[in-house]
Design a protein around this motif. Structure first.
Motif, PDB file in Angstrom:
ATOM      1  N   ARG A 137      -3.919 -13.154  29.000  1.00 21.40           N
ATOM      2  CA  ARG A 137      -2.885 -12.995  30.019  1.00 21.40           C
ATOM      3  C   ARG A 137      -3.460 -13.289  31.396  1.00 21.40           C
ATOM      4  O   ARG A 137      -4.634 -12.980  31.674  1.00 21.40           O
ATOM      5  CB  ARG A 137      -2.354 -11.559  29.953  1.00 21.40           C
ATOM      6  CG  ARG A 137      -1.144 -11.287  30.850  1.00 21.40           C
ATOM      7  CD  ARG A 137      -0.488  -9.978  30.447  1.00 21.40           C
ATOM      8  NE  ARG A 137      -1.319  -8.827  30.769  1.00 21.40           N
ATOM      9  CZ  ARG A 137      -1.192  -8.116  31.891  1.00 21.40           C
ATOM     10  NH1 ARG A 137      -0.286  -8.470  32.800  1.00 21.40           N
ATOM     11  NH2 ARG A 137      -1.950  -7.061  32.097  1.00 21.40           N
ATOM     12  N   ILE A 139      -2.840 -13.211  35.768  1.00 19.65           N
ATOM     13  CA  ILE A 139      -2.126 -12.649  36.915  1.00 19.65           C
ATOM     14  C   ILE A 139      -2.612 -13.386  38.161  1.00 19.65           C
ATOM     15  O   ILE A 139      -3.819 -13.527  38.372  1.00 19.65           O
ATOM     16  CB  ILE A 139      -2.385 -11.136  37.060  1.00 19.65           C
ATOM     17  CG1 ILE A 139      -1.823 -10.361  35.868  1.00 19.65           C
ATOM     18  CG2 ILE A 139      -1.770 -10.618  38.359  1.00 19.65           C
ATOM     19  CD1 ILE A 139      -2.087  -8.865  35.938  1.00 19.65           C
ATOM     20  N   VAL A 172      -9.718  -5.232  40.830  1.00 22.56           N
ATOM     21  CA  VAL A 172      -8.937  -4.211  40.138  1.00 22.56           C
ATOM     22  C   VAL A 172      -7.768  -3.859  41.038  1.00 22.56           C
ATOM     23  O   VAL A 172      -7.956  -3.427  42.183  1.00 22.56           O
ATOM     24  CB  VAL A 172      -9.782  -2.960  39.832  1.00 22.56           C
ATOM     25  CG1 VAL A 172      -8.891  -1.847  39.267  1.00 22.56           C
ATOM     26  CG2 VAL A 172     -10.896  -3.291  38.852  1.00 22.56           C
ATOM     27  N   ASP A 175      -0.980  -3.312  38.374  1.00 20.68           N
ATOM     28  CA  ASP A 175      -0.343  -4.376  37.597  1.00 20.68           C
ATOM     29  C   ASP A 175       1.167  -4.280  37.795  1.00 20.68           C
ATOM     30  O   ASP A 175       1.815  -3.364  37.272  1.00 20.68           O
ATOM     31  CB  ASP A 175      -0.711  -4.218  36.123  1.00 20.68           C
ATOM     32  CG  ASP A 175      -0.262  -5.409  35.284  1.00 20.68           C
ATOM     33  OD1 ASP A 175       0.620  -6.161  35.740  1.00 20.68           O
ATOM     34  OD2 ASP A 175      -0.796  -5.567  34.173  1.00 20.68           O
ATOM     35  N   LYS A 178       3.327  -4.096  34.675  1.00 19.13           N
ATOM     36  CA  LYS A 178       3.214  -2.930  33.808  1.00 19.13           C
ATOM     37  C   LYS A 178       3.042  -1.691  34.687  1.00 19.13           C
ATOM     38  O   LYS A 178       1.912  -1.317  35.021  1.00 19.13           O
ATOM     39  CB  LYS A 178       2.038  -3.066  32.844  1.00 19.13           C
ATOM     40  CG  LYS A 178       2.176  -4.214  31.853  1.00 19.13           C
ATOM     41  CD  LYS A 178       0.993  -4.233  30.882  1.00 19.13           C
ATOM     42  CE  LYS A 178       1.136  -5.332  29.847  1.00 19.13           C
ATOM     43  NZ  LYS A 178       0.000  -5.324  28.875  1.00 19.13           N
ATOM     44  N   THR A 181      -0.089   0.895  35.329  1.00 16.89           N
ATOM     45  CA  THR A 181      -1.279   0.260  34.751  1.00 16.89           C
ATOM     46  C   THR A 181      -2.036  -0.503  35.826  1.00 16.89           C
ATOM     47  O   THR A 181      -1.446  -1.061  36.754  1.00 16.89           O
ATOM     48  CB  THR A 181      -0.875  -0.715  33.623  1.00 16.89           C
ATOM     49  OG1 THR A 181      -0.195   0.012  32.609  1.00 16.89           O
ATOM     50  CG2 THR A 181      -2.096  -1.391  33.015  1.00 16.89           C
ATOM     51  N   TYR A 182      -3.358  -0.501  35.676  1.00 13.78           N
ATOM     52  CA  TYR A 182      -4.216  -1.307  36.548  1.00 13.78           C
ATOM     53  C   TYR A 182      -4.740  -2.499  35.754  1.00 13.78           C
ATOM     54  O   TYR A 182      -4.995  -2.399  34.543  1.00 13.78           O
ATOM     55  CB  TYR A 182      -5.395  -0.481  37.064  1.00 13.78           C
ATOM     56  CG  TYR A 182      -4.991   0.651  37.965  1.00 13.78           C
ATOM     57  CD1 TYR A 182      -4.891   0.478  39.344  1.00 13.78           C
ATOM     58  CD2 TYR A 182      -4.706   1.910  37.440  1.00 13.78           C
ATOM     59  CE1 TYR A 182      -4.526   1.529  40.172  1.00 13.78           C
ATOM     60  CE2 TYR A 182      -4.334   2.969  38.251  1.00 13.78           C
ATOM     61  CZ  TYR A 182      -4.241   2.768  39.620  1.00 13.78           C
ATOM     62  OH  TYR A 182      -3.868   3.809  40.442  1.00 13.78           O
ATOM     63  N   ALA A 183      -4.904  -3.620  36.441  1.00 18.06           N
ATOM     64  CA  ALA A 183      -5.451  -4.826  35.818  1.00 18.06           C
ATOM     65  C   ALA A 183      -6.735  -5.226  36.531  1.00 18.06           C
ATOM     66  O   ALA A 183      -6.810  -5.179  37.768  1.00 18.06           O
ATOM     67  CB  ALA A 183      -4.448  -5.972  35.866  1.00 18.06           C
ATOM     68  N   VAL A 185      -8.751  -8.356  37.182  1.00 19.28           N
ATOM     69  CA  VAL A 185      -8.455  -9.797  37.135  1.00 19.28           C
ATOM     70  C   VAL A 185      -9.661 -10.594  37.611  1.00 19.28           C
ATOM     71  O   VAL A 185     -10.228 -10.305  38.677  1.00 19.28           O
ATOM     72  CB  VAL A 185      -7.222 -10.124  38.006  1.00 19.28           C
ATOM     73  CG1 VAL A 185      -6.855 -11.594  37.867  1.00 19.28           C
ATOM     74  CG2 VAL A 185      -6.044  -9.239  37.617  1.00 19.28           C
ATOM     75  N   VAL A 199      -6.993 -11.771  32.837  1.00 20.29           N
ATOM     76  CA  VAL A 199      -7.145 -10.313  32.853  1.00 20.29           C
ATOM     77  C   VAL A 199      -8.321  -9.915  31.967  1.00 20.29           C
ATOM     78  O   VAL A 199      -8.301 -10.112  30.759  1.00 20.29           O
ATOM     79  CB  VAL A 199      -5.856  -9.625  32.370  1.00 20.29           C
ATOM     80  CG1 VAL A 199      -6.052  -8.113  32.294  1.00 20.29           C
ATOM     81  CG2 VAL A 199      -4.697  -9.959  33.311  1.00 20.29           C
ATOM     82  N   GLU A 202      -7.323  -3.971  31.192  1.00 25.20           N
ATOM     83  CA  GLU A 202      -6.122  -3.300  31.677  1.00 25.20           C
ATOM     84  C   GLU A 202      -6.199  -1.849  31.224  1.00 25.20           C
ATOM     85  O   GLU A 202      -6.594  -1.550  30.096  1.00 25.20           O
ATOM     86  CB  GLU A 202      -4.855  -3.974  31.161  1.00 25.20           C
ATOM     87  CG  GLU A 202      -4.811  -4.193  29.666  1.00 25.20           C
ATOM     88  CD  GLU A 202      -3.635  -5.048  29.225  1.00 25.20           C
ATOM     89  OE1 GLU A 202      -3.158  -4.840  28.090  1.00 25.20           O
ATOM     90  OE2 GLU A 202      -3.201  -5.916  30.001  1.00 25.20           O
ATOM     91  N   TYR A 214     -10.475  -3.532  27.070  1.00 21.42           N
ATOM     92  CA  TYR A 214     -11.431  -4.411  27.741  1.00 21.42           C
ATOM     93  C   TYR A 214     -11.600  -5.642  26.861  1.00 21.42           C
ATOM     94  O   TYR A 214     -11.788  -5.520  25.644  1.00 21.42           O
ATOM     95  CB  TYR A 214     -12.761  -3.698  27.927  1.00 21.42           C
ATOM     96  CG  TYR A 214     -13.813  -4.469  28.686  1.00 21.42           C
ATOM     97  CD1 TYR A 214     -13.918  -4.339  30.067  1.00 21.42           C
ATOM     98  CD2 TYR A 214     -14.693  -5.316  28.029  1.00 21.42           C
ATOM     99  CE1 TYR A 214     -14.891  -5.031  30.781  1.00 21.42           C
ATOM    100  CE2 TYR A 214     -15.665  -6.017  28.737  1.00 21.42           C
ATOM    101  CZ  TYR A 214     -15.760  -5.867  30.108  1.00 21.42           C
ATOM    102  OH  TYR A 214     -16.729  -6.564  30.805  1.00 21.42           O
TER     103      TYR A 214
END
Length: 506
Positions: A137, A139, A172, A175, A178, A181-183, A185, A199, A202, A214
């Motif tokens: 995915r 971002i 970091v 997201d 979502k 949620t943290y992503a 990237v 990503v 997440e 991870y």
């Protein structure tokens, strides 16, 4: 002189040097590999692996007896059906290793030879079982915009920021797709498998940190626990120790020690207080022995005059018993007992000891000892060969030193093999307490041997020796247990401080 009594134990000098040598030896046999492009005869290799393992591995019957013959037959037939339709090398390797992992997770494995791997890489894309992993995915992130947003009052959550570790630099951030949620990237990466915008992880908040997924270097997903290291917020535990680059964070003293400990690849010693010394040993690999001995020699007077000694071996590599020999005089409180091993006597294992003799030179003392073992094995095929006259040894060669008085050794699930042998040896001392988590559990069977499949396409690793602790005291089932379990309320970054306070309580 190289003694089998100690060196036949888990990844000793003997096992370590010879395993490395056999890797090179086995590679020379791969020229006979008949692999065409990426196609392999997985069913034939599976049948060879099963027979070879059943007849020669020291731990085979031990596990079958524990889990049951019916379960073993069920597992093997399921694997046999699975490999029947596989022609891709990578898929075959995974299936073969899945069969092996039923027995244990250390001192075992099968991998393609270099010749087989080269043949696969030269062929067309795999047809089945090994399709390239689809891209992960993505971002779209803008570093400058994030920094501007984070500069505002209450514009940044503590976990947000630009973080770096090894090949990766990432952001970091929350997201947007979502909620909650943290992503993490990717901003840049020297790993060609990863591109900016993908990503890397997440995760969402939990009671005492974060948890999520991870993605490893090959994009395979792994569950992960994420936690900010207590302090300035400059370190992040996420499948490794990440350093926050932006916004800048000055690391506290404890964070600096944590970072140095996590990133060190050579041993070092430093004073934590006037009562306690800290020694970090990342590896007991034989090549590290000279470095460990050098640190001990340079600090011998200091160690002998300080009350408390912390030795941190977390996430070790195994290696050689000889690498920790220099530590023993500081740790013993009297005679130290150690349990030896017995060898499974088969023709293939006898040939392995002949190969060992060739590595050392048949005319050398070590080479002659190897040849003697091979001869004794052939005289007692399909039995257990005793290495020494009795299954234990008692070392009374060291005087008890007045200091250190108390020794705390920190270990975790990343310790196996020689690391565990070290813990078993030194915990017999009244001075020593183990802190941390149970170890990996990879020591009941040892003394690895590598053999090449008849077609030259695979190398199988199995073991030839079994500890005399069995069956009374198995380690592979649950690992070496610490004296002091460090629970989830003690952050990993705070383990050293906790052990220091425990040793200094008086």
């Amino acid at each position: 002189m190289l003694q089998f009594a100690s060196c036949s134990r888990d990844f000793s000098i003997f096992a370590t040097m010879l395993t490395r040598a056999l890797i090179a030896f086995a590679v020379t046999l791969t020229s006979t590999c008949t692999l065409v492009a990426q196609t392999c005869d997985c069913p034939t290799t599976f049948a060879w692996m099963v027979t070879t393992f059943e007849e020669n591995d020291a731990g085979f019957q031990l596990v079958v007896d524990r889990k049951g013959t019916a379960e073993y037959a069920k597992h093997t037939e399921a694997s046999r059906a699975r490999v029947a339709g596989i022609t891709d090398l990578r898929a075959c390797t995974q299936a073969l290793n899945d069969w092996l992992q039923w027995f244990r997770h250390g001192h075992i494995g099968i991998e393609p030879t270099e010749k087989a791997t080269a043949a696969q890489q030269a062929g067309p894309p795999p047809v089945n079982g090994g399709a390239p992993r689809p891209p992960g995915r993505t971002i779209k992130v803008n570093e400058a915009a994030l920094l501007k947003q984070w500069s505002k009052a209450n514009g940044r959550e503590p976990v947000e920021g630009i973080w770096s570790l090894g090949a990766y630099r990432l952001a970091v951030t929350k997201d947007a797709t979502k909620p909650g949620t943290y992503a993490a990237v990717i901003l840049s990466s020297t790993n060609p498998n990863w591109k900016p915008g993908e990503v890397k992880a997440e995760f969402a908040a939990t009671g005492d940190g974060f948890a999520g997924t991870y993605f490893m270097g090959d994009h395979s997903p792994e569950p992960v626990q994420v936690r900010l290291v207590p302090g300035s917020g400059g370190l992040l535990e996420m499948n490794g120790l990440w350093v926050r680059e932006l916004p800048p964070a000055g690391l506290t003293m404890e964070e600096q020690v944590t970072l140095r400990t996590g990133n060190a690849n050579t041993p070092f010693l430093e004073r934590l207080s006037d009562r306690t010394l800290y020694l970090r040993i990342p590896s007991f690999a034989f090549g590290q022995k000279v470095l460990i001995d050098s640190v001990l020699a340079a600090n011998d007077t200091l160690i002998r005059s300080t009350e408390n000694f912390i030795i941190d071996i977390r996430n070790g590599t195994g290696g050689s018993d000889a690498s920790y020999a220099g530590l023993i005089p500081y740790l013993c409180s009297g005679p130290m007992r150690s349990v030896g091993v017995k060898l499974r006597a088969t023709e293939l294992n006898a040939a392995g000891y002949e190969a060992y003799a060739d590595m050392f030179g048949r005319g050398t003392e070590d080479g002659r000892e190897c040849l003697d073992v091979a001869t004794r094995m052939r005289a007692a095929l399909n039995t257990w060969l005793e290495v020494e006259d009795q299954p234990w040894t008692v070392d009374s060669s060291h005087a008890v030193l007045p200091f250190p008085l108390r020794v705390g050794i920190i270990c975790n699930g990343g310790n196996g093999s020689t690391d565990e042998q070290f813990l078993l040896d030194v915990r017999t001392s009244a001075k020593v307490k183990l802190f941390g988590h149970p170890t990996m559990g990879s020591i009941d069977v040892s003394n690895m041997r590598l053999v090449t499949s008849p077609d030259g396409c695979f190398e199988l690793g199995y073991t030839m020796s079994m500890s005399h602790r069995l069956p009374t005291m198995p380690m592979d089932v649950m690992g070496v247990q610490p004296d002091h379990y460090l629970d989830g309320g003690i952050p990993v970054s705070g383990w050293v401080s906790y052990v220091r306070r425990t040793l200094e309580w008086r």
